[in-house]
Enzyme design. Structure first.
Site, PDB file in Angstrom:
ATOM      1  N   GLY A 353       0.819  -1.202   0.000  1.00 45.26           N
ATOM      2  CA  GLY A 353       0.000   0.000   0.000  1.00 45.26           C
ATOM      3  C   GLY A 353       0.848   1.246   0.000  1.00 45.26           C
ATOM      4  O   GLY A 353       2.079   1.186   0.117  1.00 45.26           O
ATOM      5  N   PRO A 354       0.216   2.409  -0.134  1.00 46.07           N
ATOM      6  CA  PRO A 354       0.952   3.667  -0.184  1.00 46.07           C
ATOM      7  C   PRO A 354       1.655   3.976   1.136  1.00 46.07           C
ATOM      8  O   PRO A 354       1.343   3.373   2.165  1.00 46.07           O
ATOM      9  CB  PRO A 354      -0.135   4.708  -0.474  1.00 46.07           C
ATOM     10  CG  PRO A 354      -1.428   3.992  -0.505  1.00 46.07           C
ATOM     11  CD  PRO A 354      -1.213   2.560  -0.224  1.00 46.07           C
ATOM     12  N   PRO A 355       2.590   4.933   1.120  1.00 43.43           N
ATOM     13  CA  PRO A 355       3.266   5.320   2.361  1.00 43.43           C
ATOM     14  C   PRO A 355       2.287   5.939   3.353  1.00 43.43           C
ATOM     15  O   PRO A 355       1.312   6.587   2.972  1.00 43.43           O
ATOM     16  CB  PRO A 355       4.295   6.370   1.889  1.00 43.43           C
ATOM     17  CG  PRO A 355       4.430   6.163   0.424  1.00 43.43           C
ATOM     18  CD  PRO A 355       3.114   5.654  -0.054  1.00 43.43           C
ATOM     19  N   GLY A 356       2.557   5.692   4.640  1.00 47.64           N
ATOM     20  CA  GLY A 356       1.796   6.362   5.686  1.00 47.64           C
ATOM     21  C   GLY A 356       0.499   5.711   6.065  1.00 47.64           C
ATOM     22  O   GLY A 356      -0.276   6.277   6.833  1.00 47.64           O
ATOM     23  N   VAL A 357       0.213   4.488   5.547  1.00 44.92           N
ATOM     24  CA  VAL A 357      -1.052   3.846   5.912  1.00 44.92           C
ATOM     25  C   VAL A 357      -0.904   2.924   7.123  1.00 44.92           C
ATOM     26  O   VAL A 357      -1.867   2.299   7.553  1.00 44.92           O
ATOM     27  CB  VAL A 357      -1.645   3.041   4.723  1.00 44.92           C
ATOM     28  CG1 VAL A 357      -2.042   3.962   3.598  1.00 44.92           C
ATOM     29  CG2 VAL A 357      -0.674   1.977   4.237  1.00 44.92           C
ATOM     30  N   GLY A 358       0.310   2.810   7.670  1.00 46.25           N
ATOM     31  CA  GLY A 358       0.496   2.061   8.912  1.00 46.25           C
ATOM     32  C   GLY A 358       0.960   0.637   8.732  1.00 46.25           C
ATOM     33  O   GLY A 358       0.661  -0.216   9.555  1.00 46.25           O
ATOM     34  N   LYS A 359       1.722   0.353   7.665  1.00 41.05           N
ATOM     35  CA  LYS A 359       2.167  -1.026   7.429  1.00 41.05           C
ATOM     36  C   LYS A 359       3.154  -1.480   8.504  1.00 41.05           C
ATOM     37  O   LYS A 359       3.024  -2.567   9.071  1.00 41.05           O
ATOM     38  CB  LYS A 359       2.816  -1.119   6.034  1.00 41.05           C
ATOM     39  CG  LYS A 359       1.865  -0.781   4.892  1.00 41.05           C
ATOM     40  CD  LYS A 359       2.492  -1.016   3.543  1.00 41.05           C
ATOM     41  CE  LYS A 359       3.654  -0.080   3.238  1.00 41.05           C
ATOM     42  NZ  LYS A 359       3.260   1.336   3.136  1.00 41.05           N
ATOM     43  N   THR A 360       4.144  -0.649   8.787  1.00 44.03           N
ATOM     44  CA  THR A 360       5.165  -1.017   9.779  1.00 44.03           C
ATOM     45  C   THR A 360       4.578  -1.112  11.180  1.00 44.03           C
ATOM     46  O   THR A 360       4.844  -2.067  11.919  1.00 44.03           O
ATOM     47  CB  THR A 360       6.317   0.004   9.754  1.00 44.03           C
ATOM     48  OG1 THR A 360       6.864   0.066   8.427  1.00 44.03           O
ATOM     49  CG2 THR A 360       7.418  -0.392  10.723  1.00 44.03           C
ATOM     50  N   SER A 676      -4.701   2.730 -17.874  1.00 45.93           N
ATOM     51  CA  SER A 676      -6.108   2.938 -17.511  1.00 45.93           C
ATOM     52  C   SER A 676      -6.628   4.315 -17.919  1.00 45.93           C
ATOM     53  O   SER A 676      -7.654   4.757 -17.439  1.00 45.93           O
ATOM     54  CB  SER A 676      -6.293   2.748 -16.005  1.00 45.93           C
ATOM     55  OG  SER A 676      -5.535   3.689 -15.285  1.00 45.93           O
ATOM     56  N   LYS A 719      -8.506   4.144  -6.448  1.00 46.49           N
ATOM     57  CA  LYS A 719      -9.029   5.181  -7.347  1.00 46.49           C
ATOM     58  C   LYS A 719     -10.334   5.756  -6.813  1.00 46.49           C
ATOM     59  O   LYS A 719     -10.579   6.973  -6.929  1.00 46.49           O
ATOM     60  CB  LYS A 719      -9.227   4.599  -8.748  1.00 46.49           C
ATOM     61  CG  LYS A 719      -7.907   4.257  -9.444  1.00 46.49           C
ATOM     62  CD  LYS A 719      -8.141   3.570 -10.785  1.00 46.49           C
ATOM     63  CE  LYS A 719      -6.813   3.257 -11.461  1.00 46.49           C
ATOM     64  NZ  LYS A 719      -6.983   2.573 -12.754  1.00 46.49           N
TER      65      LYS A 719
END
Length: 774
Positions: A353-360, A676, A719
Site C-alpha cells: 500500500g501507499p506510504p503512511g497507511v500504517g504497514k510497519t 487505464s 481510485k
C-alpha cells in the site's frame, strides 16, 4: 494367619521402613510421635510403625501414610540432649491399618495382623534357593554387602524372613521397599524379589561397563590435559603470554548450552579445536573466534510461547489501528488456525500500500498481539546478495547477512520478522538480493536456510515474516509468488478523522509536552485539516500538520499569550496559512476537452486531468506532460478509435488530416504512466471535436481498444478513494470490474455512483453534457 488389634499407637516414619524381625535404632522428635511412644511404653511396649508417602509432610494424616506397616516392640528408649528420643525397635509382624483415629495427643489405629507361615513346600524351597543364588551373586558384584551379612542370610530357614532380610539390604527406594512389605503371600514375595534381584544384577553390570568407559575416558582426558599444558607452554614461549585456556573453556561451555543441532555442534567443536591450536597472533585465529561467537549467539532452540487469545489480539489491533479490517481479519484467521492446530508454519504476509497507511506499525501490533519478539530489517537500497546471505569467511570483515543478524537481535527462533520496503531492493554486478530472498520466504525451503558466513542450515520455519511494499510491480514474479499479498488501499475521510482523534493528536501532544488542559482541537478543524491541508492515502502528512499545530500552540502557551489553545477552523487558518488544496469538484464547471481520469500510483490513488485542444495543422498527435510509453500508446489508440467515429462526430473525412490534436496531462514535471487512461483520453478528444462539455462531477478509468471495447483495470479501491477526496460523485468503470466494488468501504460506496460500461460509446453517452448519439 491374621488377627485383629485395636487402639494401637501409630508412629509415622520419614524416609525409613522397618520389616518384621529387623532390629534398628530410630530417632523420634515430633511431639505426637513422642506422645505415641510414651503411651506404648505404659502399655506393652508395642507400637505400629508405618511409613509416610511424602517425607516433607510434618503432620501426616491417614491419606499421607501407607496402609501396610509393621507392628514392633520398643526394646530400649534413650532421651538425647537435644530433646529427641532414640529408641531400639524390633519388627514383629506385618500389619494393615483398618481404621485411623486421632485421639488428640497422638494417633491410634485398628490393625489386621499378618503372620508368615513357616511351612515350606517344594515350590517355596525352589524359590528360596533361586533367590539366595541371585542374592549371593549380587552381593559379590556390588561390593557393598559384607561377607558376614551374606553368611547370615544363607543361614535363614524361614522363607518370609529370608525375603524381608534380603529386601532390607537391597538399594531400593522407600516406595519399592513398601511394595515388598505389601506382599503378604510368601511365594509372591519371593517371586517379586527374584525378579528385582535379576534387574539389580543387570543394572550392576551396566554400571560396571559405564565405569570402565569413564575410566578409559579419564585416562584419555588426563593425556589430553598433559598435552594441552605442554602446548600452552609452547604458545607462551612463542609469544602468546596470556594463553587462551579460560576463553576456550568459556566457548566450549557456550557451544554445549547453545542447543544447536548435532551436526552444527560437531562443526563448532572442530573449529574450536583448530582455534585452540593456533597462536593468538595468527590472522585465522581472529576469524575463527568471530565465527564461533556468531554460532553461539544466534538462537537455536529459544522460543517464546504464542499468546493464542483471539479477543486480546483483536483488542490490540483495534487499539492501535482504525480501519484496515481485511488485514485484522487475516491475522485473527492465522491465530484461529494456530489454536486449532497447535502448530502452524509461519505464513509470509506482504502488506502492500501507499506510504503512511500504517504497514510497519501494523506489523509491530501483530507481534504484540502474539506476544512474540519483533525485529525489523530495512531492505531499501539493498543491492548486494551478501546483505541477505552474508559474506564467506574468506573475506576480510566477513559477517552474516541481515536475516541471521535479525535472528540474533530477536534472540528467539519464532519472532515476527519485518522485511521493510521489499520492493526497494535493486541488483548490480554483486548479485541479486531478491533472488537470495526466494529461499528465505519459501516455507518449503526456509527450514534449512543457508547463510554464507554460518555455512550451517538454520531453521526459519517458525518465523512469522511480514514484508511491506509500496509498488508490487517492482517485485520479481517468483518472489511475489511466495508471499500472501494484503492490499492496504488507504483511509477514508471518516477513518482519518478517527485516527487523528484517537492516535495522532494524543501522540503529538505528548511529544510536544502539551496536556489535555492546554490544547483542544475541534472536529471542524480536524475535518478542514484533512480536506484542505493534505491529500494523501495515508496519514503521514496529516501527522506532520498536527505536529505543526502543536508547535504553534506550544509557542502561544509558553509566551503567555494563552493558557489554553482551542483550535477551530479560523484558528487553523491562522496557524497553517491559507488552504493548500481545493475540496469539492475537481472542476468548478463543465469544460470542453477536459476529462477527469483516475490513476493508481505508488502513493495511492489520485485524480488526473487530461486536456485536449485542436489547432489547424497536418494531423499530428502532440503529447505532453511527461507521459510513459503505455500512456502514449493509449493516446494513439484513443485517436485511432475516434477516427472510426467520423460520421457520428459530424465532421468531414479529412478533418483529422487538417487538424493537430494536442493531448496534455498537467504537472509536466511528474512522470505518468499506466494502462487505464484510454477512455479518459477518448472522451477528452471527442469533447474537443464536438464542442460538447464534459460533466465535472464524473471521473473515469479504463483502457480502450481499437474497436472501442473497455478493458478492466486494477486499483479500483484506491481510485475510488481518490475520487471521493476530489469530490467526484460518479465514476465510470469497466463492466468487468463490478466484482471489485465490494472491496470499497461502505461509507465511500454510499457517496459514489458507479456506472459500468463495456464500450467506449457508453462512456461518451454518460460523460458528455448532452450525451452522444451514434
Amino acid at each position: 494367619m491374621t488377627k485383629k488389634l485395636t487402639n494401637m499407637p501409630v508412629l509415622p516414619l520419614r524416609g525409613l521402613l522397618v520389616y518384621p524381625t529387623m532390629v534398628l535404632h530410630i530417632d523420634v522428635g515430633r511431639e505426637r510421635s513422642i506422645a505415641a511412644l510414651e503411651h506404648a511404653m505404659l502399655e506393652d511396649s508395642t507400637i505400629f510403625l508405618v511409613t509416610q508417602k511424602d517425607l516433607r509432610v510434618d503432620s501426616p494424616g491417614k491419606a499421607d501414610l501407607y496402609k501396610m506397616g509393621t507392628l514392633a516392640k520398643v526394646k530400649q528408649m534413650l532421651k538425647l540432649p537435644n530433646g529427641t528420643l532414640r529408641i531400639l525397635v524390633e519388627g514383629l509382624n506385618r500389619a494393615e491399618m483398618v481404621s485411623y483415629e486421632d485421639s488428640g495427643k497422638f494417633t491410634t489405629a485398628d490393625l489386621e495382623l499378618f503372620e508368615d507361615e513357616l511351612h515350606k513346600d517344594a515350590e517355596t524351597e525352589a524359590l528360596m534357593r533361586t533367590v539366595l543364588s541371585y542374592f549371593e551373586k549380587y552381593a559379590k558384584s556390588s561390593n557393598k554387602i559384607t561377607t558376614e551379612t551374606i553368611e547370615l542370610v544363607l543361614d535363614i530357614e524361614e522363607p518370609g524372613r529370608l525375603a524381608d532380610v534380603i529386601a532390607s539390604h537391597l538399594p531400593f527406594k522407600i516406595n519399592e521397599k513398601q511394595e515388598v512389605l505389601d506382599i503378604t503371600n510368601i511365594k509372591k514375595r519371593l517371586d517379586h524379589l527374584m525378579i528385582r534381584l535379576h534387574d539389580e544384577q543387570e543394572i550392576l553390570n551396566l554400571e560396571k561397563k559405564i565405569s570402565t568407559k569413564v575410566k578409559q575416558a579419564m585416562e584419555r582426558t588426563q593425556k589430553e590435559y598433559y598435552l594441552r599444558e605442554q602446548m600452552k607452554a609452547i604458545q607462551t614461549e612463542l609469544g602468546d603470554r596470556e594463553g587462551k585456556t579460560g576463553e576456550i573453556a568459556e566457548l566450549r561451555k557456550k557451544i554445549d548450552s547453545a542447543g544447536m543441532p548435532e551436526s552444527t555442534q560437531k562443526v563448532a567443536l572442530k573449529e574450536l579445536d583448530r582455534y585452540e591450536k593456533l597462536p593468538a597472533a595468527s590472522a585465522e585465529s581472529g576469524v575463527i573466534r568471530n565465527y564461533l561467537e556468531w554460532l553461539v549467539s544466534i538462537p537455536w532452540t529459544e522460543k517464546t510461547e504464542d499468546r493464542i487469545d483471539i479477543a486480546y489480539a483483536e483488542e490490540i489491533l483495534n487499539r492501535d489501528h482504525d480501519g484496515l479490517e481485511k488485514v485484522k481479519e487475516r491475522v485473527l484467521e492465522y491465530l484461529s488456525v494456530r489454536q486449532l492446530m497447535n502448530s502452524l508454519r509461519g505464513p509470509i504476509l506482504c502488506l502492500a500500500g501507499p506510504p503512511g497507511v500504517g504497514k510497519t506499525s501494523l506489523a509491530r501490533s501483530i507481534a504484540e498481539s502474539l506476544d512474540r519478539k519483533f525485529v525489523r530489517v530495512s531492505l531499501g537500497g539493498v543491492r548486494d546478495e551478501s546483505e541477505i546471505r552474508g559474506h564467506r569467511r574468506t573475506y576480510v570483515g566477513a559477517m552474516p547477512g541481515r536475516i541471521i543478524q535479525g535472528m540474533k537481535k530477536a534472540g528467539t527462533t519464532n519472532p515476527v520478522f519485518l522485511l521493510d520496503e521489499i520492493d526497494k531492493m535493486s541488483n548490480d554486478f554483486r548479485g541479486d538480493p531478491s533472488a537470495a530472498m526466494l529461499e528465505v520466504l519459501d516455507p518449503e525451503q526456509n527450514n534449512t536456510f543457508s547463510d554464507h558466513f554460518i555455512e550451517e542450515p538454520y531453521n526459519l520455519q517458525d518465523v512469522l515474516f511480514i514484508a511491506t511494499a509500496n509498488d508490487l510491480s517492482t517485485i520479481p514474479a517468483p518472489l511475489l509468488d511466495r508471499m500472501e499479498i494484503i492490499n492496504i488501499a488507504g483511509y477514508t475521510e471518516f477513518e482519518k478523522v478517527e485516527i487523528t482523534k484517537n492516535h495522532l493528536i494524543p501522540k503529538q501532544m505528548k511529544e510536544h509536552g502539551l496536556k489535555k488542559t492546554q490544547m483542544a482541537m475541534k472536529d471542524e478543524a480536524i475535518t478542514d485539516l484533512i480536506r484542505y491541508y493534505t491529500r494523501e492515502a495515508g496519514v503521514r502528512g496529516l501527522e506532520r500538520q498536527v505536529a505543526t499545530v502543536c508547535r504553534k500552540a506550544a509557542k502561544k502557551i509558553v509566551s503567555g499569550e494563552k493558557k489554553k489553545v482551542t483550535v477551530n477552523s479560523k484558528v487553523l487558518v491562522d496557524m497553517l496559512g491559507k488552504h493548500r488544496f481545493r475540496y469539492g469538484q475537481a472542476e468548478l464547471e463543465n469544460q470542453v476537452g477536459v476529462a477527469t481520469g483516475l490513476a493508481y500510483t505508488t502513493v495511492g490513488g489520485d485524480t488526473l486531468q487530461i486536456e485536449v485542444s485542436l489547432t489547424p495543422g497536418k494531423g499530428k498527435l502532440i503529447l505532453t506532460g511527461k507521459l510513459g510509453d503505455v500512456m502514449k500508446e493509449s493516446a494513439q489508440i484513443a485517436l485511432s478509435f475516434v477516427r472510426t467515429l467520423t460520421s457520428d462526430l459530424g465532421v468531414d473525412a479529412d478533418y483529422f488530416d487538417q487538424h493537430d490534436i494536442h493531448v496534455h496531462v498537467p504537472e509536466g514535471a511528474v512522470p505518468k504512466d499506466g494502462p487505464s487512461a484510454g477512455i479518459t483520453m477518448t472522451t477528452a478528444i471527442v469533447s474537443a471535436i464536438t464542442g460538447k462539455a464534459i460533466k465535472r462531477e464524473i471521473g473515469m478509468t479504463g483502457e480502450v481498444t481499437l474497436r472501442g471495447r473497455v478493458l478492466p483495470i486494477g486499483g479500483l479501491k484506491e481510485k475510488s478513494l481518490s475520487a471521493h477526496r476530489a469530490g467526484l460523485t460518479t465514476i465510470i468503470i469497466p463492466q468487468d470490474n463490478e466484482r471489485d466494488i465490494d472491496d470499497i468501504p461502505e461509507t465511500i460506496r454510499e457517496q459514489l455512483t458507479f456506472k459500468l460500461v463495456s464500450q467506449a460509446e457508453e462512456v461518451l453517452a454518460l460523460a458528455l453534457d448532452g450525451g452522444f448519439n451514434k
